[in-house]
Design an enzyme around this catalytic site. Structure first.
Site, PDB file in Angstrom:
ATOM      1  N   GLY A 134       0.844  -1.185   0.000  1.00  0.00           N
ATOM      2  CA  GLY A 134       0.000   0.000   0.000  1.00  0.00           C
ATOM      3  C   GLY A 134       0.882   1.238   0.000  1.00  0.00           C
ATOM      4  N   GLY A 162      -0.588  -0.470  12.819  1.00  0.00           N
ATOM      5  CA  GLY A 162      -0.944   0.817  12.254  1.00  0.00           C
ATOM      6  C   GLY A 162      -2.191   0.748  11.407  1.00  0.00           C
ATOM      7  N   THR A 175      -6.188   0.300  10.918  1.00  0.00           N
ATOM      8  CA  THR A 175      -7.350   0.601  11.739  1.00  0.00           C
ATOM      9  C   THR A 175      -8.395  -0.504  11.601  1.00  0.00           C
ATOM     10  OG1 THR A 175      -8.312   1.894   9.935  1.00  0.00           O
ATOM     11  CG2 THR A 175      -6.977   3.079  11.554  1.00  0.00           C
ATOM     12  N   PRO A 233      -3.205   4.581  16.121  1.00  0.00           N
ATOM     13  CA  PRO A 233      -4.219   5.073  15.188  1.00  0.00           C
ATOM     14  C   PRO A 233      -3.655   5.990  14.113  1.00  0.00           C
ATOM     15  CG  PRO A 233      -4.998   5.221  17.460  1.00  0.00           C
ATOM     16  CD  PRO A 233      -3.543   4.872  17.519  1.00  0.00           C
ATOM     17  N   ASN A 234      -2.560   6.690  14.432  1.00  0.00           N
ATOM     18  CA  ASN A 234      -1.968   7.592  13.450  1.00  0.00           C
ATOM     19  C   ASN A 234      -0.483   7.757  13.767  1.00  0.00           C
ATOM     20  OD1 ASN A 234      -1.285   9.862  11.764  1.00  0.00           O
ATOM     21  ND2 ASN A 234      -3.446  10.416  11.723  1.00  0.00           N
ATOM     22  N   HIS A 285     -10.141  12.237   4.353  1.00  0.00           N
ATOM     23  CA  HIS A 285      -9.149  11.345   3.767  1.00  0.00           C
ATOM     24  C   HIS A 285      -9.462  11.154   2.290  1.00  0.00           C
ATOM     25  CE1 HIS A 285      -8.381  10.388   8.005  1.00  0.00           C
ATOM     26  NE2 HIS A 285      -7.235   9.883   7.622  1.00  0.00           N
ATOM     27  N   LYS A 328      -9.831   5.284   1.280  1.00  0.00           N
ATOM     28  CA  LYS A 328      -9.770   4.845   2.675  1.00  0.00           C
ATOM     29  C   LYS A 328     -11.009   4.011   2.965  1.00  0.00           C
ATOM     30  CE  LYS A 328      -9.010   6.356   7.415  1.00  0.00           C
ATOM     31  NZ  LYS A 328      -7.991   5.300   7.606  1.00  0.00           N
ATOM     32  N   GLY A 370      -9.726   5.762  12.300  1.00  0.00           N
ATOM     33  CA  GLY A 370      -9.297   5.347  13.630  1.00  0.00           C
ATOM     34  C   GLY A 370      -8.787   6.521  14.450  1.00  0.00           C
ATOM     35  N   THR A 371      -8.157   7.489  13.772  1.00  0.00           N
ATOM     36  CA  THR A 371      -7.674   8.675  14.477  1.00  0.00           C
ATOM     37  C   THR A 371      -8.829   9.461  15.055  1.00  0.00           C
ATOM     38  OG1 THR A 371      -5.767   8.824  13.007  1.00  0.00           O
ATOM     39  CG2 THR A 371      -6.352  10.806  14.230  1.00  0.00           C
TER      40      THR A 371
END
Length: 241
Positions: A11, A83, A85, A107-108, A136, A140, A146-147
């Site tokens: 990714g 990392g 989510t 989360p970030n 985003h 995504k 998640g953040t």
């Protein structure tokens, strides 16, 4: 050298990590991916095919695979940095109960995002009325991010009173810890989050933006260092800063 198995390594974030770990004390010994790719590293498309040992399992894959990957890494006695989510509260609790070594859920990886969450916690003590807007790119897979979910949880823990009641129509966003969270998905964005506080005749807006996935690499390196000092499970890059 510290050996790393990287999940989700093809990714955009995974590719940035591949470049970012070169000429460091961390060595990628293989990549777990949903599809076969040409690479200078060994590539496995299933966990069962992994045939090397590693010190740390670093997962930046997808919500679909992250929980099973995490259980596999713990069962194989690896330190774990997540990392990706998508973990539910139940899944996090399961990992917490089974972890025998350090597990860090991030989360970030952006340092500016970590600071934004810390500043939001401070502001929440004085401004209980708050909403979150996160943006985003359209690819995504989870919304809200998640953040944003972690930010809402931290704000909820910090504020002394609840915010004013408002309508709960669909346009008012998803409620996370009774905080409205709005998720935008637009081309041209990597990651951006704003936390908007309102008070009597005043407003406070906190915003952070990430314009390249290279920005996440310093946070990844800090996570890899920090997880080696952890005992049990921790959530948030700030736990190892």
């Amino acid at each position: 050298m510290v050996d790393i198995i990287l999940a989700g390594g093809f990714g955009k974030l995974g590719q940035a990590i591949q470049l970012g770990l070169k000429n460091t004390d961390y060595r990628i010994v293989g990549i777990l991916s949903g599809h076969q790719h040409e690479s200078t590293y060994p590539v496995w498309t299933t966990r069962e095919a992994i045939d090397v040992k590693a010190d740390i399992f670093l997962d930046v894959s997808t919500p679909k695979t992250v929980f099973d990957n995490a259980k596999w890494a713990i069962a194989h006695d690896m330190l774990l940095v997540v990392g990706a989510t998508g973990l539910s509260d139940f899944e996090v609790d399961t990992l917490r109960q089974t972890a025998t070594r350090g597990v860090l859920i991030v989360p970030n990886f952006s340092l500016s995002a970590v600071l934004l969450m810390a500043f939001a916690q401070q502001a929440a003590k004085y401004f209980p009325d708050v909403e979150i807007v996160e943006t985003h790119n359209p690819k995504k897979v989870d919304a809200p991010s998640g953040t944003a979910i972690q930010t809402a949880k931290l704000i909820s823990e910090a504020r002394s009173t609840t915010g004013a009641k408002t309508t709960e129509e669909p346009a008012r966003g998803m409620r996370v810890e009774d905080i409205p969270v709005h998720a935008l998905r637009l081309p041209g964005y990597i990651a951006q989050q704003s936390v908007l506080f309102g008070g009597t005749d005043e407003q406070l807006t906190l915003t952070q933006s990430t314009t390249s996935r290279t920005a996440f690499v310093p946070g990844v390196l800090r996570a890899l260092v920090g997880v080696q000092e952890l005992k049990g499970l921790a959530i948030g890059l700030e736990k190892v800063l």
